[in-house]
Design an enzyme around this catalytic site. Structure first.
Site, PDB file in Angstrom:
ATOM      1  N   CYS A 155       0.888  -1.155   0.000  1.00 40.76           N
ATOM      2  CA  CYS A 155       0.000   0.000   0.000  1.00 40.76           C
ATOM      3  C   CYS A 155       0.931   1.211   0.000  1.00 40.76           C
ATOM      4  CB  CYS A 155      -0.974  -0.041   1.183  1.00 40.76           C
ATOM      5  SG  CYS A 155      -0.172  -0.225   2.785  1.00 40.76           S
ATOM      6  N   GLN A 207       2.186  -0.736   6.002  1.00 42.84           N
ATOM      7  CA  GLN A 207       2.108  -0.979   7.439  1.00 42.84           C
ATOM      8  C   GLN A 207       0.757  -1.557   7.844  1.00 42.84           C
ATOM      9  OE1 GLN A 207       3.431   2.644   9.293  1.00 42.84           O
ATOM     10  NE2 GLN A 207       5.567   2.038   9.058  1.00 42.84           N
ATOM     11  N   ARG A 241      -2.667  -1.611   5.403  1.00 36.49           N
ATOM     12  CA  ARG A 241      -3.497  -2.216   4.360  1.00 36.49           C
ATOM     13  C   ARG A 241      -2.780  -3.330   3.621  1.00 36.49           C
ATOM     14  NH1 ARG A 241      -4.990   3.289   1.414  1.00 36.49           N
ATOM     15  NH2 ARG A 241      -2.807   3.549   1.948  1.00 36.49           N
ATOM     16  N   CYS A 269      -2.498  -1.634 -15.767  1.00 34.83           N
ATOM     17  CA  CYS A 269      -1.294  -0.944 -16.233  1.00 34.83           C
ATOM     18  C   CYS A 269      -0.625  -1.768 -17.320  1.00 34.83           C
ATOM     19  CB  CYS A 269      -0.330  -0.750 -15.058  1.00 34.83           C
ATOM     20  SG  CYS A 269       1.276  -0.095 -15.531  1.00 34.83           S
TER      21      CYS A 269
HETATM   22 ZN   LIG Z   1       1.000   2.147 -15.416  1.00 28.86          ZN
END
Ligand SMILES: [Zn+2]
Length: 130
Positions: free
Chosen positions: A70, A74, A76, A125
């Site tokens: 995340c 620490q 999530r 992505c």
């Molecule tokens: Zn990307």
């Protein structure tokens, strides 16, 4: 078959990322849209993570290593990693995921160390526009 979770550093992840069988799972919430992300990472926001675990498992078919993070890794990141490990433990089928890891210091640490980030808005992505 509860799986244990290990931690990796940014430099370890950088060399791990060259392998085709690894997936990076970003569980940040809104921050991903304005802070950039690790190139090629998947996004499963922590607030809907539990509902999306079946989708995540489909998305990472063929991968044996998942690296969660995340912003700081620490709260999530480790929490979602643990949740997925427990979920995999309950499934009858072996999904082939052998390693569940958490990126130390999270995305913020990664970016602060000058490691490659991507600011594309593609979902998922595509990984080439760093
Ligand atoms: Zn990307």
């Amino acid at each position: 078959m509860a799986k244990s979770i290990s931690y990796v550093t940014g430099s370890q992840l950088l060399s791990l990322k060259r392998r085709p069988n690894i997936a990076v799972v970003d569980v940040r919430d809104d921050e991903r849209s304005y802070d950039g992300h690790i190139t090629g990472s998947l996004h499963y926001a922590s607030d809907t993570f539990s509902d999306k675990m079946p989708n995540l498992i489909q998305a990472v078919r063929g991968k044996d290593t998942l690296v969660f993070h995340c912003a700081l890794s620490q709260v999530r990141g480790p929490k979602c990693a643990r949740r997925l490990a427990d979920y995999l433990g309950e499934l009858k089928e072996d999904m082939g995921i052998k390693n569940i890891m958490v990126l130390e210091r999270g995305y913020n640490g990664w970016e602060a160390s000058g490691r490659p980030v991507c600011r594309c808005t593609n979902i998922p992505c595509q990984g080439d526009s760093a």
